[in-house]
Structures are given as C-alpha cells and as structure tokens.
Scaffold this active site. Structure first.
Site, PDB file in Angstrom:
ATOM      1  N   LYS A 140       2.603  -0.185   2.568  1.00 12.10           N
ATOM      2  CA  LYS A 140       2.787   1.199   2.107  1.00 12.10           C
ATOM      3  C   LYS A 140       4.031   1.272   1.222  1.00 12.10           C
ATOM      4  CE  LYS A 140       3.093   5.751   4.498  1.00 12.10           C
ATOM      5  NZ  LYS A 140       3.128   6.379   5.839  1.00 12.10           N
ATOM      6  N   SER A 221      -0.229  10.000   6.425  1.00 19.04           N
ATOM      7  CA  SER A 221       0.231   9.721   5.091  1.00 19.04           C
ATOM      8  C   SER A 221      -0.071   8.300   4.622  1.00 19.04           C
ATOM      9  CB  SER A 221       1.740   9.957   5.025  1.00 19.04           C
ATOM     10  OG  SER A 221       2.416   9.042   5.865  1.00 19.04           O
ATOM     11  N   GLY A 244       0.964  11.042  13.218  1.00 16.56           N
ATOM     12  CA  GLY A 244      -0.425  10.891  12.797  1.00 16.56           C
ATOM     13  C   GLY A 244      -0.671  10.048  11.564  1.00 16.56           C
ATOM     14  N   SER A 245       0.368   9.515  10.939  1.00 18.74           N
ATOM     15  CA  SER A 245       0.188   8.878   9.626  1.00 18.74           C
ATOM     16  C   SER A 245      -0.488   7.510   9.645  1.00 18.74           C
ATOM     17  CB  SER A 245       1.530   8.770   8.902  1.00 18.74           C
ATOM     18  OG  SER A 245       1.901  10.026   8.396  1.00 18.74           O
TER      19      SER A 245
END
Ligand SMILES: *[C@@H]1O[C@H](CO)[C@@H](O)[C@H](O)[C@H]1NC(C)=O
Ligand SMILES: *[C@@H]1O[C@H](CO)[C@@H](O)[C@H](O)[C@H]1NC(C)=O
Ligand SMILES: *[C@@H]1O[C@H](CO)[C@@H](O)[C@H](O)[C@H]1NC(C)=O
Ligand SMILES: *[C@@H]1O[C@H](CO)[C@@H](O)[C@H](O)[C@H]1NC(C)=O
Ligand SMILES: *[C@@H]1O[C@H](CO)[C@@H](O)[C@H](O)[C@H]1NC(C)=O
Ligand SMILES: *[C@@H]1O[C@H](CO)[C@@H](O)[C@H](O)[C@H]1NC(C)=O
Ligand SMILES: *[C@@H]1O[C@H](CO)[C@@H](O)[C@H](O)[C@H]1NC(C)=O
Ligand SMILES: *[C@@H]1O[C@H](CO)[C@@H](O)[C@H](O)[C@H]1NC(C)=O
Length: 591
Positions: A140, A221, A244-245
């Site tokens: 990421k 994300s 929650g990413s």
C-alpha cells in the site's frame, strides 16, 4: 485416461507440488482436450476415454496466478521452471492489462526487474534469503520505501518528500527475499483526508474499482491491495487497518485479509492515522499465504514501542497453524448481520441483509462440517442493543484527531531534509489547498485541515478517557459472550467485526464466504457512485477473538477455507489474460 501414466508424469515432473494440484483437478474432470492430448503425447499413453475428455470444460495445464500459492511459486522457482525476472515481468504485464479500468496500482518500481535478476542469481548460487525469495509483492502507498518509488499515502503532496528509511515490515519482507514491484492505490491518507471523500480514491491513483461487478467498490482504505491480491497482480500484498481498512477490502474482493493485533507487527515507517489502532497486515489469496507473510512480519521493533507489549520473546510460527483439523471441537460464536451506528456501510449493505444472512448460514454449515460447535450469539451488553452500544462508541473517538496530528508530525520529521517539500502538517495542508493535482477545489480535505488546527494532544486526559471508554466498551461486547459461553472465536460479517476489534486493537481474519445471489438488489452508494451490492458481489467471513490469538484464528480460518473453497468459485468480470503458461515454455520443452 490411465492413472499410471499420470502418476509417471508426476514422478518425471520437476515440480511435484504443482502436479499434485493439477492431478486432483484432472481427476475432478477439469482438463481440456488440448492438455489431455499433450499429456497423452508426453506420457506415451493412449486416452482411455475420448468421451470423458470431450465433456470436460476448458482448463489450462499450467497453474494460474489467480490461485497459485506463494509456496507453489517457490517450488517452480526452486526447480528453475520459472525465474523471478520472468515472474516480475508477468505481474507487470497483468497490471498493465487491467489498471486503466481498475486503478489498483498507483506506481510501478523501475528497479524490480533488476532486483529479480539479482534474486535469480542468488538462487542459482544456492543462496535463499527466506520464504519470499524472488517473490513479487505490492505494498500500500502508505508504506515508506527507499527504492526509488515515492510514498504518499495517495497524496501527491506527501509524495514530494522522500522517506529516509524504509518501513520495518517492508525491510523484513525484503530480508526474506521479497521483490517490491509497486505501490497499491488506497483512500488518500487511509481515509484521513476528509469526511466526505470517496472510498478507494486518491489523487496519486484515481478511483479504485473492484473486479467482480462493474463500478464495484473495492472498499477502503487498502482498496488497491485487495484488488491486486484478488486478480493476482502480485503474489501477495500489504494493507493497513485502523478501522476496517483490511477487513472491508478483503470482504468485497474475495480475498483473505489479516488484521493483526495492534503491536504484533511494526507500524514504523507507515503513514499513520492513530497509533492506538493502526496495524499492518497482509491481503492475499489464501490463509496459507497470509500465515507465511505474517510469520515474517510479526515481532518486536525498537522503533514501535507498541510491539514491546508482545507476550513472548518470539511470536509463534504461524505456518504451523495451518491444520485442517483446527476447527474440530472448537466453540465458535456466530453473530448474524447486526445493525451498527456506523452510517454508510450499514446503509448500503442493509438492503441485501436477508441475502447476506443466507450466505452466512451456509458458512455456519461449513464450520460445522469442519467439526466446529457453532453457537448463535446476540451481541449487546445487559439488555442494551448492539446498535445503541455502537452509537455510544461512535461518540468516543475524540482521541483519533490528536493521534493523527502527532503521528503525522512524527512521520514527517523522519523524511529527507528538503526545504522545498512539506515537512509539517501545516505545509502539507498548504500544498493540498494549492496544488491542482490534489483536487483541492473539488474534493473535501476537512480532516487534514482540522488535524493541522487541533489544539488537543494525544496524551491529554481527555484523549486517554475517550480511548479507554471506546476500548472498554467494544472489548466487553466481544469478551463477555466469549467468556460466558466458553467460545474460541466469534465469526461474523465485516461491519460487526470492525466495531468489535477497532478500538481495542483486536485481530480479525477475513476469508471468502461466497457472493450475493442472482436475486440480490443492485445497490449504489449515492455519495460514492460505487456499487455496494449486486448479484455476484463477493462476501467474506470474519473471525475475531481477543488479542494475540492470531495462531488460533489462522488455524480456524484455514480449516474453514479448506472445507468451503469459496474463492475459486467466483470469477471476476475483469481478468488479466497473461498467465504462467507464457513463461513455462521451457518447462514444456523439458517434458
Ligand atoms: C525451495 O528451496 C529451498 C532451499 O533449497 C528449500 O528450503 C525450500 O523448502 C524449497 N521450497 C519449495 C516449496 O520447494
Ligand atoms: C466534516 O468535518 C467538518 C470539520 O471537522 C465538519 O464541520 C463537518 O460537519 C463534517 N461533515 C460531515 C458530513 O460529517
Ligand atoms: C481517472 O480515471 C478516469 C477513468 O479511467 C479517467 O477518465 C480520468 O481522466 C482519470 N483522472 C485522472 C485525474 O487521472
Ligand atoms: C513510544 O514511542 C513514541 C514514538 O516514538 C514516543 O513518543 C513515546 O514516548 C514512547 N513511549 C514509551 C513509553 O516509550
Ligand atoms: C492438528 O490438529 C489436531 C486437532 O487439534 C491435532 O490433534 C493434531 O496434532 C494437529 N496436527 C498438527 C500437525 O499440528
Ligand atoms: C441502517 O440500515 C437500516 C436499513 O436500511 C436503516 O433503517 C437504519 O436507519 C440504518 N442505521 C443507520 C445508523 O444508518
Ligand atoms: C436504543 O436506541 C433507540 C434509538 O436511538 C432508543 O429509542 C432506545 O430507547 C434505546 N434502547 C436502549 C435500551 O437504550
Ligand atoms: C488553537 O489555539 C489557537 C491559539 O491559542 C487558537 O487561535 C485556535 O482557535 C485554536 N484552535 C482550535 C481548533 O480550537
């Protein structure tokens, strides 16, 4: 087809792992005429049943990057059937095929091919760095790297300043031999830019889309990591999670996401949101790949003092958790779709609630088939419904803004000194406002603005009180029923898992669970203009338990995955066409 000739082929083959897999595919009748003929030629055996071959669906003899495991890739590399250089080129070709439509990757490394050639030479000379030797990985864009790629957390402005040191977990992957081939798209600042920005959008990467339904949300994300893992754009990816990413992108992209306990894996060198909740973890195609990567990533790091809280000198060997029997006799609490006070997610998914519940019921049957004792649980503290508890939670996150401000300031102070580029949050904000490449005129940046202006501190009584309240409430929602009912884990839908695990930093492992059925409603999120539910939209099952329980969770997730086998059953609507077959020509001649 005569079994003995297949068996002979296996023995003659250089890569037995791969052939064992293909043998079972063949035996279940999945081989194409061409492949069968090839086999018949190379093994000098007649086809026993032309009828059988003619009835079989198309199937390539070579394995596909859509489902090959890291260990299987390693076997092909070990046996010189492929090289890392060819593999890197293949992944880059696959990215080029789909990226204009899905925007999963926002930067490609121009040193990756050279590094791959180096790893090939080392392998040839008998030097194996570790379990990722020569394996291509995408991280990421919030992981700092010093390999010539930029690091921006999606922001053009932040990317102007170069990191002076790599993120600890990236360095660990490299030490194990990994080749970082690119940076994955994400929601800018992992969702920290503004409170009305679209999930999976960044100025550096444009809008990420999921691959299963047109205009599908890839969630956020870690959106690009989820899509890259799903389509085999790298052998594995890294995401990060604050709330929650990792879990949500795993859920909607038909992949496995591991959100470790906060403190199991280092966050040093990762663009932060809140140190109290941030964690780094893999998003991959299988639980086994996840265990392999987590085993390398986990451990203490002097530069991230949260990791010093680990209750052991060395973390467990996570690959040892992969046991088909891990669910036998386990007590698993099942929490059906529960309404939460976290707006958007609830709004869009709620419309398909009945369908999600049905798919979840099938997952519970699979858990039982794997030997688990499944106990239905309704969350909520002593008569207060879950939705009300989460409403209270929602109001207790005031610590996040000062955490973000202080974490960003610390992260930016480690950047290479350069007077021309942003080194403080105020300079970052100024750049976002003025650089047209940040779309400041069109896209809200209120969160960055408010962290630049906040006067609250992370260490204040107010912040600690808010944090302990949030932690105590969500931890209690999980641990009370677990203790009362003697549970080993809770399984639930992504939204509920996130509410339980975010504030107290608990682990979540998400595994493909199936998809919405043909009669499901197609749901657009009106703000994001993204599809958040439709026939064929992927769904995941999340395993949650108390902190440091990754070993047990991996075992249970693995046993469920082996029984349910959902990932391979769902085909993306966009699939790269270039695959391993292209670089296995030498291997064919070899036969
Ligand atoms: C690859 O080779 C290394 C070094 O010989 C060995 O340790 C490893 O087990 C092999 N892996 C596979 C999957 O063949
Ligand atoms: C977004 O954040 C700003 C500043 O913190 C606030 O004024 C505004 O009400 C928020 N908007 C929404 C939709 O929450
Ligand atoms: C974002 O992607 C869309 C669709 O691929 C494209 O039309 C648009 O120009 C892109 N925007 C930017 C800023 O690159
Ligand atoms: C933990 O690390 C942070 C950032 O490096 C530092 O500000 C803080 O003082 C450290 N805390 C302890 C207890 O060492
Ligand atoms: C797998 O799990 C079963 C049941 O818990 C246990 O008996 C067995 O020893 C495990 N196998 C390995 C290889 O750890
Ligand atoms: C959640 O979804 C349901 C059904 O659409 C709706 O009635 C409810 O108001 C939503 N709750 C929140 C907090 O958005
Ligand atoms: C839960 O919340 C609803 C709506 O906000 C409220 O009407 C209800 O009284 C609450 N229930 C409890 C037990 O707090
Ligand atoms: C922070 O403090 C400064 C100076 O004391 C003040 O001008 C500013 O309004 C404060 N900001 C907020 C958001 O309270």
């Amino acid at each position: 087809m005569q079994l003995p000739s297949l068996y002979l082929l296996m023995i003659r083959s250089k890569s037995s792992l791969f052939f064992v897999r293909n043998l079972s595919a063949m035996l279940s009748g999945k081989i194409a005429l061409a492949s069968a003929l090839l086999l018949s030629i190379v093994s000098c055996a007649p086809l026993a049943s032309e009828q059988w071959v003619a009835n079989s669906p198309s199937f390539s003899l070579a394995p596909s990057l859509l489902d090959i495991s890291i260990t299987e890739l390693t076997a092909l590399l070990n046996d010189s059937i492929i090289t890392s250089r060819d593999l890197v080129q293949l992944y880059l070709d696959r990215i080029a095929e789909v990226n204009d439509e899905l925007h999963a990757v926002l930067e490609i490394s121009d040193t990756a091919l050279r590094v791959a050639a180096q790893r090939d030479r080392e392998r040839h000379a008998g030097l194996i760095r570790g379990n990722l030797h020569g394996i291509p990985i995408i991280v990421k864009d919030n992981y700092a790297t010093t390999d010539g790629m930029l690091t921006g957390a999606g922001s053009v402005c932040l990317a102007k300043s170069l990191p002076s040191i790599e993120a600890t977990v990236v360095a660990k992957l490299r030490a194990a031999g990994a080749i970082i081939i690119g940076k994955a798209n994400l929601a800018e600042f992992s969702g920290g830019r503004g409170n009305s920005t679209t999930t999976g959008w960044s100025p550096r990467g444009n809008q990420t889309y999921g691959a299963y339904v047109k205009h599908q949300t890839a969630c956020g994300s870690s959106s690009g990591s989820g899509v890259s893992a799903s389509l085999g754009l790298a052998a594995g990816t890294l995401g990060t999670e604050t709330a929650g990413s990792i879990t949500c992108p795993a859920f909607v992209n038909n992949v496995v996401g591991i959100k470790p306990t906060v403190g199991l894996t280092s966050r040093f060198g990762v663009v932060p949101l809140t140190a109290r909740q941030d964690t780094t973890g893999p998003i991959v195609q299988s639980v086994a790949d996840g265990a392999l990567m987590l085993e390398i990533m986990a451990g203490k790091d002097e530069r991230d003092n949260y990791t010093l809280a680990q209750p052991w000198e060395k973390p467990p060997r996570y690959m040892d958790a992969l046991n088909m029997s891990a669910l036998v006799g386990k007590r698993v609490g099942a929490v059906f779709w529960a309404e939460t006070a976290f707006g958007n997610i609830n709004h869009s998914f709620a419309l398909n609630r009945a369908h999600i519940d049905k798919v979840f019921s099938v997952a519970l049957d699979d858990l039982r088939a794997a030997g688990a004792n499944v106990i239905e649980v309704e969350l909520g503290i002593k008569g207060i419904p879950f939705a009300n508890s989460t409403m209270e939670l929602r109001e207790s996150f005031s610590y996040q803004k000062p955490d973000f401000a202080e974490g960003m300031a610390r992260y930016m102070s480690d950047l290479m000194p350069d007077l021309e580029t942003p080194h403080t949050v105020a300079e970052l904000l100024e750049c976002i406002k003025t650089d047209p490449a940040e779309f400041g005129d069109e896209v809200d940046y209120s969160s960055i603005e408010s962290i630049a202006q906040t006067n609250k501190t992370a260490g204040s009584c107010e912040s600690w009180e808010a944090y302990s309240k949030a932690t105590a409430l969500s931890r209690r929602l999980l641990t009370e029923p677990m203790e009362e009912l003697g549970l080993d884990a809770i399984v639930t839908i992504m939204t509920t898992a996130i509410v339980l695990a975010s504030a107290p930093g608990l682990p979540i492992i998400t595994v493909p669970m199936g998809s919405l059925p043909p009669e499901a409603e197609t749901v657009w999120n009106p703000e994001d203009k993204l599809i958040e539910g439709a026939p064929g939209f992927p769904l995941g099952l999340s395993f949650v338990a108390d902190q440091w329980s990754e070993f047990e969770l991996l075992g249970m997730a693995y046993a469920y995955e082996q029984v349910s086998k959902k990932r391979g059953a769902l085909r993306p609507h966009v699939v790269p066409t270039k695959d391993l077959e292209e670089i296995m020509r030498g291997w064919r001649e070899d036969l």
